[in-house]
Design an enzyme around this catalytic site. Structure first.
Site, PDB file in Angstrom:
ATOM      1  N   SER A  26       0.826  -1.204   0.000  1.00 51.27           N
ATOM      2  CA  SER A  26       0.000   0.000   0.000  1.00 51.27           C
ATOM      3  C   SER A  26       0.861   1.255   0.000  1.00 51.27           C
ATOM      4  O   SER A  26       1.674   1.459  -0.889  1.00 51.27           O
ATOM      5  CB  SER A  26      -0.957  -0.045   1.199  1.00 51.27           C
ATOM      6  N   ASP A  67      -2.499   6.036  -4.010  1.00 49.61           N
ATOM      7  CA  ASP A  67      -1.343   5.381  -3.402  1.00 49.61           C
ATOM      8  C   ASP A  67      -0.815   4.303  -4.347  1.00 49.61           C
ATOM      9  O   ASP A  67      -1.406   4.053  -5.406  1.00 49.61           O
ATOM     10  CB  ASP A  67      -1.700   4.824  -2.020  1.00 49.61           C
TER      11      ASP A  67
END
Length: 616
Positions: free
Chosen positions: A179, A332
């Site tokens: 992530s 992201d």
């Protein structure tokens, strides 16, 4: 000799203390033996010579009392938890590498094999260090067990992996990503056949299988092997086109002639090849941030590749100013989170996850089909603003809180599909899901937070409603002014998790009802681990929520504080949410109320930290 009560108590206390010390000593000795065994395991012949030599050196150092990053890498063990596995890259059982990823992957493939007949899986990866190599490790292990695997050729957003599992009719999926963590991290997440992450009994069984596997006993298959060639199928652009077509097929988007400009940055992650073509397909003008469009696991232009951080959006804002854009967006690295900045006069303002989620929630609730035979549902996490609850209820939309983590929203979607947990199949319909940490899902054909579809919805809102700031102000004036704040205490090191749990447990034992914080008072304490309200069992309130290490305080006038340890970082997090007591009637009143509420938020969070010792 007879002892008085005081002498007996004193002596008894001494005996208990000695017993406690003895038990602690035994526990420490057992832990030392476990750690030494773990280090020696990596000196076994199945590992390459350089790793065996390193493990042997670490063993000598550890026995000599050396404690450093290298010994910690061998002494610790990466846990496969509720969201998969995430850690720093390196050698040893406490780091992410070919063997620790392989162990988790083999357990996942074994679960798929024992659960499904003739199964297949889908595998994707982001732009991080070692992600492509780890994806091939997972594929090779699946191939060795005779499981067919669809493997994406290039970097792929996590929500696309979720979609592909459903679209291809696979039994599960895996994605290599950490992530928004720093470059030295990577991770491994797995998905069920409906494209959602593991929960409940499936999660328990998966963890059991992984625990039974030894790091040094993994049947790797290389890309050139016969098993790999036979069982691995590469995925090309066909999934991308199928995902795009879902919006037209379901009537969720139509082509427009947008006059405004959108600046976009994938922050060196996966969304570069995926998001601009989606927006352009429906008539929106996208300008990429040139320095950040190419996938790069070093993330050279940002301190952290996290759209929640203002620093990560600096180049996006500069590019937006240059082109006089109405909106800038950033995702992201695995493209499940979305951050945004909007034009406000001659400047740009950043919207947080609660604000972005509430904008999408309001738009979707206000435009939901008016069908009397359907119940439309919103799902949000317990730390997401209650503004969304007011929005849903005033529009006749049902809403339910779930635990923190998008997998719990996806779990509710699965229950909707199956007509379980009180839902009526076909009558109860998913509308929107979101969490405050910049994750939203405005479509039902994906089962994880999805920045791609969320970006498209935001563009639709601008096209239909105009400036997002104006629409957000309208929401506050119509439904009430809610503001939120997030603060955290970082606790690094091998004992960080233990210290976090101790802090939460100490709060759990205190009686916080009646605590005064500025002009608000704690009137209720909810313990999601013990499932009590004000220390009394409350099964009706908690319903089907599983126990979780969370404490939530209700304030009067309306407010909420939620304390929980992070699931992905060594932090204790404090979420504060306050509603302004009076309903603003004009933009002037709203601006004044917002300034007052912002100051109160900061003050209340600081007071709570100070009074509970969370800063220590």
């Amino acid at each position: 000799m007879r002892y008085g009560d005081g002498s007996r108590r004193k002596n008894g206390g001494g005996i208990l203390k000695n017993l406690s010390r003895k038990e602690e000593s035994m526990a420490e000795a057992n832990q030392e033996d476990l750690v030494r065994t773990r280090i020696l395991d990596w000196a076994a012949p199945n590992f390459p010579l350089e790793i065996r030599d390193q493990a042997a050196r670490v063993y000598v150092d550890y026995r000599a009392g050396v404690r450093n990053e290298e010994t910690e890498a061998f002494a610790g063990k990466l846990a496969f938890g509720t969201g998969g596995m995430r850690g720093v890259l390196g050698t040893g059982p406490g780091r992410l590498n070919r063997w620790t990823v392989g162990r988790a992957a083999l357990g996942f493939v074994q679960y798929i094999k024992e659960t499904y007949h003739n199964p297949s899986i889908v595998i994707a990866h982001d732009s991080r260090r070692m992600s492509p190599e780890f994806a091939r490790v997972v594929a090779g292990l699946a191939a060795g067990l005779g499981v067919k695997a669809f493997l994406f050729k290039g970097v792929t957003p996590t929500p696309i992996l979720s979609y592909a599992v459903r679209h291809l009719g696979a039994a599960g999926g895996a994605v290599l990503t950490a992530s928004h963590n720093p470059p030295e991290y990577n991770g491994f997440k797995v998905y069920l056949e409906d494209g959602s992450q593991f929960t409940g009994d499936a999660q328990v069984r998966l963890e059991q299988l992984i625990e039974e596997i030894r790091d040094w006993d993994l049947p790797f298959r290389e890309e050139g092997s016969e098993d790999f060639k036979k069982n691995i199928q590469w995925i090309g652009p066909e999934i991308q086109e199928a995902y795009y077509n879902e919006f037209q097929k379901r009537g969720l988007a139509k082509h427009v002639d947008a006059k405004f400009k959108i600046v976009f940055s994938p922050l060196h992650g996966t969304a570069g090849p995926w998001l601009p073509p989606l927006l352009e397909k429906f008539g929106y003008n996208v300008i990429g941030v040139p320095e950040q469009m190419e996938p790069d696991g070093e993330f050279p232009t940002v301190e952290l590749p996290n759209p929640e951080e203002a620093e990560a959006l600096r180049l996006s804002e500069e590019t937006a100013r240059k082109h006089d854009a109405e909106l800038f967006l950033a995702t992201d690295p695995d493209a499940d989170r979305l951050g945004a900045g909007i034009k406000s006069g001659n400047r740009y303002i950043l919207l947080n996850g609660n604000q972005l989620g509430s904008i999408m929630c309001a738009f979707m609730c206000e435009n939901a089909p008016k069908k009397s035979d359907k119940n439309y549902w919103i799902f949000k996490t317990i730390v997401t603003t209650d503004l969304q609850k007011v929005i849903a209820e005033k529009n006749g939309i049902k809403i339910k809180d779930v635990l923190t983590g998008f997998k719990y929203i996806a779990e509710q979607m699965r229950e909707l599909d199956n007509g379980k947990s009180g839902f009526q199949k076909g009558k109860d319909v998913f509308l929107f899901g979101g969490e405050e940490s910049y994750g939203y899902l405005p479509v039902e054909f994906v089962r994880d937070k999805d920045s791609l579809s969320s970006a498209l919805v935001l563009c639709q809102i601008i096209q239909q409603m105009g400036n997002l700031e104006t629409y957000l102000n309208q929401i506050y004036l119509k439904y009430g002014l809610y503001l939120e704040d997030l603060k955290s205490v970082t606790m690094k090191g091998s004992d960080g998790q233990q210290r976090m749990n101790q802090i939460i447990d100490s709060l759990r034992e205190n009686d916080m009802v009646g605590m005064e914080l500025e002009n608000r008072t704690v009137v209720e304490v909810r313990d999601f681990k013990k499932q009590t309200v004000n220390k009394k069992p409350a099964p009706e309130f908690f319903g089907d929520l599983p126990p979780s290490n969370v404490i939530q305080l209700l304030l009067e006038p309306e407010g909420k504080l939620t304390i929980r340890p992070s699931g992905t970082e060594p932090k204790v997090k404090l979420y504060a949410s306050l509603k302004y007591p009076d309903q603003p009637q004009s933009l002037e009143e709203l601006n004044k109320a917002r300034a007052e509420l912002e100051n109160e938020l900061v003050s209340i969070s600081g007071l709570f930290f100070a009074r509970t010792g969370l800063t220590r």
